[in-house]
Design a protein around this motif. Structure first.
Motif, PDB file in Angstrom:
ATOM      1  N   GLY A 280       0.795  -1.222   0.000  1.00  0.00           N
ATOM      2  CA  GLY A 280       0.000   0.000   0.000  1.00  0.00           C
ATOM      3  C   GLY A 280       0.827   1.271   0.000  1.00  0.00           C
ATOM      4  N   TYR A 281       0.519   2.166   0.978  1.00  0.00           N
ATOM      5  CA  TYR A 281       1.200   3.471   1.036  1.00  0.00           C
ATOM      6  C   TYR A 281       2.699   3.328   1.301  1.00  0.00           C
ATOM      7  N   GLN A 282       3.098   2.148   1.817  1.00  0.00           N
ATOM      8  CA  GLN A 282       4.523   1.945   2.086  1.00  0.00           C
ATOM      9  C   GLN A 282       5.345   1.955   0.798  1.00  0.00           C
ATOM     10  N   SER A 284       5.916   3.986  -1.448  1.00  0.00           N
ATOM     11  CA  SER A 284       6.030   5.382  -1.895  1.00  0.00           C
ATOM     12  C   SER A 284       7.471   5.837  -1.729  1.00  0.00           C
ATOM     13  N   ASP A 287       8.163   6.952   2.041  1.00  0.00           N
ATOM     14  CA  ASP A 287       8.271   5.918   3.066  1.00  0.00           C
ATOM     15  C   ASP A 287       9.495   5.040   2.830  1.00  0.00           C
TER      16      ASP A 287
END
Length: 501
Positions: A280-282, A284, A287
């Motif tokens: 997911g957002y990880q 990016s 991150d």
């Protein structure tokens, strides 16, 4: 009238202050910590004398406590808290086996380095980078070992421009740190970024920036720390890292989306290993850049400080060199520069292990915080929210554990390996974990990158022994510096190198 009012206010404030300290005194008497033996002062106010002494002589305090109480538990005052130090194989094993909701590793690290405040809570809430180090980095060491050796060789050539029969003088720690940063990041981010001057400068200074920020933030109440953390250098360094690493990450993600997760010729490095673990957002740039920076934070300075000690020990023990050199030549002739070869260099391994036994990094380690009251098998009860640790500096000098413990015996551990089985040999090598040799911690929270770190250390020492002569400008080993429990090798001392014919 005004004077009498001022006088009454002063009396009232004095009375409230007295009540406050009386309450502290009564609570201290009631605390289970009161029954644990103390090294230094134990009073509500006088303990701060010991806390100040701890800043400059933690080593001396802990050594005296270990000797005075014969390896039994004791406590020592540090600024703002007590630390309970425990030792012995059974107790170390209990710490190793304790659940995180009993003795918290994360809380101990967060308190020591303020990671949750400095990096943000997501660093430890979703530590996928730790699994990338523990599993992927270790798994790929053999396939990437040629790159490790190549970067060590190139970095030494660039940073120590020696000529045959001429001695070149360099600042040891500064030079080793640059070599380690380049070598580590050859596997973390690859070429050419691992040699980029600004990227290298960022990695060389980031650990120091975090350490200073953590020390400053620890002075203030916890509720103020997240706001104050924004004024440290760390947020700017995180953005600086993202400027370097972010474009690489975005390019990798774009290729994965276009060609699939198993596309050919994809880089075999930490960025990709983290991408395999991230969700997911990880996934990016921000991150992942933070995670790569955190890995560098954990890896670079500990390895650099350790090898600086090794280099000083090598320079003052030239009699050890011929034996190690013969071993390196024989193993390289058989196996080449490979991970397999590193595993067969028992004398090289022993030299590094013995250097780390006498120097290490801290006076105590295996930092945990009790989540709730915890009772050890020996009856010791430690109340909730108390820091505990193991006095490794003193243990490594215990004559009940080591023969002539104050003596540097370079082949102490390889001699234990002689004639033993492979399993017995592995037990005495640097990467192994035990209850009486604690450099990488123990149990499931032992350093996940120790296999990489040890192979890097051994490759550096083997390459230097094979290609250089080393000495100090004087025959005196440069003295280390202590700050609180941290041992820091002399960062200004110089070492001399001469290229071998």
């Amino acid at each position: 009238m005004e004077d009498s009012t001022t006088h009454l206010v002063s009396i009232g404030l004095g009375f409230l202050t007295a009540l406050y300290f009386l309450r502290l005194y009564i609570n201290a008497l009631k605390s289970p910590l009161h029954s644990i033996p103390t090294i230094g002062y134990s009073g509500v106010l006088t303990s701060y004398i010991t806390a100040i002494q701890y800043v400059f002589d933690a080593k001396g305090l802990i050594l005296s406590g270990y000797k005075k109480y014969g390896g039994e538990p004791f406590k020592v005052a540090t600024w703002g808290k007590w630390v309970v130090l425990v030792s012995g194989a059974q107790i170390v094993d209990e710490i190793r086996r304790a659940k995180d909701n009993q003795l918290s590793f994360d809380d101990g690290v967060a308190e020591a380095v303020q990671l949750n405040v400095i990096f943000g809570p997501q660093l430890l809430q979703h530590p996928y980078h730790i699994e990338a180090v523990r599993i992927q980095l270790t798994r790929h060491l053999a396939s990437r070992f040629a790159d490790i050796k190549d970067e060590i060789a190139c970095a030494l050539t660039d940073l120590i421009p020696t000529k045959e029969n001429e001695w070149t003088e360099v600042i040891a720690f500064e030079t080793i740190l640059k070599i380690v940063v380049r070598t580590s990041n050859r596997l973390f981010v690859g070429l050419p970024l691992c040699r980029d001057p600004d990227f290298m400068d960022l990695q060389q200074n980031f650990t120091f920036d975090v350490f200073i920020a953590a020390q400053l933030l620890s002075i203030f109440p916890k509720f103020l720390r997240p706001s104050l953390a924004r004024f440290t250098k760390v947020p700017r360094q995180l953005l600086r890292a993202e400027r370097h690493i972010g474009p690489l990450i975005e390019d990798r993600i774009a290729k994965i989306e276009e060609l699939g997760p198993s596309y050919t010729d994809q880089p075999n490095d930490m960025i990709n290993w983290c991408l395999e673990e991230a969700k997911g957002y990880q996934r990016s740039g921000r991150d992942l850049s933070m995670k790569i920076l955190a890995i560098n934070f954990a890896a670079n300075h500990t390895t650099s400080m350790g090898f600086t000690h090794v280099l000083y020990d090598l320079a003052i023990h030239p009699d050890c060199v011929p034996e190690m050199r013969r071993e390196v030549e024989a193993v390289i002739a058989e196996c080449g520069w490979t991970k397999e070869a590193m595993g067969k260099m028992l004398k090289v391994d022993s030299f590094i292990r013995e250097s780390a036994r006498l120097t290490g990094v801290d006076a105590w380690s295996m930092h945990r915080k009790t989540v709730k009251g915890y009772t050890f098998s020996n009856g010791l009860f430690v109340p909730a929210r108390t820091s505990i640790g193991v006095p490794v500096y003193a243990m490594h000098r215990d004559e009940n554990l080591y023969v002539n413990p104050e003596e540097f015996n370079p082949f102490r551990f390889s001699e234990l390996n002689d004639g033993g089985s492979n399993g017995e040999s592995a037990k005495h090598q640097m990467v192994s974990l035990s209850h009486d040799y604690i450099v990488f911690g123990n149990g499931r929270h032992a350093c996940p990158g120790r296999f990489f770190a040890v192979n890097e250390l051994k490759a550096m020492l083997a390459y230097i022994v094979l290609h250089y002569d080393v000495k100090l400008p004087t025959r005196i080993r440069p003295p280390s510096t202590w700050f609180q429990q941290h041992m820091i090798p002399n960062t200004k001392a110089k070492v001399m190198f001469r290229k071998r014919c």
